[in-house]
Motif scaffolding. Structure first.
Motif, PDB file in Angstrom:
ATOM      1  N   LYS A 174     -48.090  -2.978  -2.289  1.00 52.52           N
ATOM      2  CA  LYS A 174     -48.287  -2.734  -3.720  1.00 52.52           C
ATOM      3  C   LYS A 174     -48.771  -3.999  -4.427  1.00 52.52           C
ATOM      4  N   HIS A 175     -49.173  -3.830  -5.656  1.00 54.21           N
ATOM      5  CA  HIS A 175     -49.646  -4.927  -6.505  1.00 54.21           C
ATOM      6  C   HIS A 175     -48.513  -5.940  -6.723  1.00 54.21           C
ATOM      7  N   PRO A 176     -48.825  -7.229  -6.890  1.00 51.90           N
ATOM      8  CA  PRO A 176     -47.778  -8.234  -7.127  1.00 51.90           C
ATOM      9  C   PRO A 176     -46.867  -7.911  -8.320  1.00 51.90           C
ATOM     10  N   ALA A 177     -47.365  -7.213  -9.323  1.00 56.50           N
ATOM     11  CA  ALA A 177     -46.516  -6.828 -10.461  1.00 56.50           C
ATOM     12  C   ALA A 177     -45.420  -5.868 -10.009  1.00 56.50           C
ATOM     13  N   VAL A 178     -45.776  -4.926  -9.149  1.00 56.14           N
ATOM     14  CA  VAL A 178     -44.790  -3.972  -8.620  1.00 56.14           C
ATOM     15  C   VAL A 178     -43.802  -4.717  -7.736  1.00 56.14           C
ATOM     16  N   GLN A 179     -44.287  -5.650  -6.930  1.00 55.63           N
ATOM     17  CA  GLN A 179     -43.408  -6.446  -6.071  1.00 55.63           C
ATOM     18  C   GLN A 179     -42.425  -7.273  -6.898  1.00 55.63           C
ATOM     19  N   TYR A 180     -42.890  -7.813  -8.009  1.00 54.49           N
ATOM     20  CA  TYR A 180     -42.039  -8.614  -8.893  1.00 54.49           C
ATOM     21  C   TYR A 180     -40.872  -7.770  -9.410  1.00 54.49           C
ATOM     22  N   PHE A 181     -41.172  -6.582  -9.914  1.00 58.16           N
ATOM     23  CA  PHE A 181     -40.110  -5.731 -10.457  1.00 58.16           C
ATOM     24  C   PHE A 181     -39.221  -5.154  -9.359  1.00 58.16           C
ATOM     25  N   TYR A 182     -39.754  -4.986  -8.168  1.00 56.60           N
ATOM     26  CA  TYR A 182     -38.930  -4.559  -7.038  1.00 56.60           C
ATOM     27  C   TYR A 182     -37.895  -5.633  -6.715  1.00 56.60           C
ATOM     28  N   GLU A 183     -38.343  -6.883  -6.646  1.00 54.61           N
ATOM     29  CA  GLU A 183     -37.414  -7.984  -6.368  1.00 54.61           C
ATOM     30  C   GLU A 183     -36.396  -8.150  -7.490  1.00 54.61           C
ATOM     31  N   LEU A 184     -36.829  -7.969  -8.722  1.00 56.06           N
ATOM     32  CA  LEU A 184     -35.917  -8.038  -9.865  1.00 56.06           C
ATOM     33  C   LEU A 184     -34.810  -6.995  -9.723  1.00 56.06           C
ATOM     34  N   ARG A 185     -35.188  -5.777  -9.384  1.00 52.45           N
ATOM     35  CA  ARG A 185     -34.208  -4.702  -9.234  1.00 52.45           C
ATOM     36  C   ARG A 185     -33.321  -4.944  -8.025  1.00 52.45           C
ATOM     37  N   ARG A 186     -33.901  -5.435  -6.929  1.00 47.91           N
ATOM     38  CA  ARG A 186     -33.116  -5.688  -5.720  1.00 47.91           C
ATOM     39  C   ARG A 186     -32.063  -6.758  -5.943  1.00 47.91           C
ATOM     40  N   ARG A 187     -32.386  -7.749  -6.746  1.00 46.72           N
ATOM     41  CA  ARG A 187     -31.414  -8.822  -7.051  1.00 46.72           C
ATOM     42  C   ARG A 187     -30.225  -8.306  -7.839  1.00 46.72           C
ATOM     43  N   THR A 188     -30.409  -7.206  -8.569  1.00 46.36           N
ATOM     44  CA  THR A 188     -29.311  -6.698  -9.404  1.00 46.36           C
ATOM     45  C   THR A 188     -28.430  -5.702  -8.683  1.00 46.36           C
ATOM     46  N   LEU A 189     -28.749  -5.367  -7.433  1.00 46.77           N
ATOM     47  CA  LEU A 189     -27.939  -4.391  -6.691  1.00 46.77           C
ATOM     48  C   LEU A 189     -26.626  -4.976  -6.250  1.00 46.77           C
TER      49      LEU A 189
END
Length: 189
Positions: A174-189
């Motif tokens: 996916k686009h780096p923007a999608v990757q950024y928000f994926y990592e953001l969400r993963r950090r909050t799990l």
């Protein structure tokens, strides 16, 4: 639908761990009717998703060649794709070169998809994507090629921990923007 109502509905679907961290914002130009304004997403009060902002931490690609030469994008090539190249070249190409040709073809297609996905993110496009987000299933949003739909789905409270963790391979393409928000969400799990 007015911006304030749309913003309220989007925020109601925001993951509880991201409330207060992620915000939706919009600008518009009252006295300049030819300007549509911008919508953007902020993380910790910093503008993160706005294509026209050069200070954003997300990489925006200008050309197809930039995407093809980005070392962070890993494009897997299947055995069937290599066999298709072998048939096209009638077996005259060495084995190691077949994989290079297949990967190059696949990366060209991927680059074109990424460029078209990031081509325009204006206020009107954000509003259309947000309205689509509110009216379609979460699976359709996650599988979409639209950057905004992917991002809105990733930070949605209806996407659970197990699904987020199982998406790691899919997100690499996916686009780096999608990757950024994926990592953001993963950090909050």
């Amino acid at each position: 639908m007015s911006w304030s109502k749309l913003k309220q509905q989007l925020e109601s679907f925001l993951s509880p761990t991201l409330v207060g961290t992620v915000e939706y914002r919009a600008t518009s130009y009252r006295y300049l009717p030819d300007k549509s304004g911008n919508c953007y997403i902020t993380v910790d009060k910093k503008n993160v998703l706005n294509m026209s902002d050069t200070t954003t931490p997300i990489r925006w690609y200008q050309t197809e060649q930039e995407i093809k030469s980005d070392s962070e994008i890993m494009i897997p090539v299947s055995h069937e794709e290599i066999e298709a190249v072998r048939k096209e070249t009638k077996g005259t190409v060495p084995e190691d070169r077949l994989q290079v040709i297949a990967r190059s073809r696949k990366s060209t297609g991927h680059a074109k998809e990424l460029l078209s996905a990031q081509s325009s993110l204006s206020k009107s496009n954000f509003t259309v994507a947000a309205t689509t987000f509110l009216s379609t299933s979460i699976e359709d949003k996650l599988e979409s090629n639209d950057i905004l739909l992917n991002i809105l789905a990733l930070i949605d409270r209806r996407v659970g921990k197990k699904r987020i963790l199982n998406m790691s391979e899919q997100i690499k393409l996916k686009h780096p923007a999608v990757q950024y928000f994926y990592e953001l969400r993963r950090r909050t799990l």
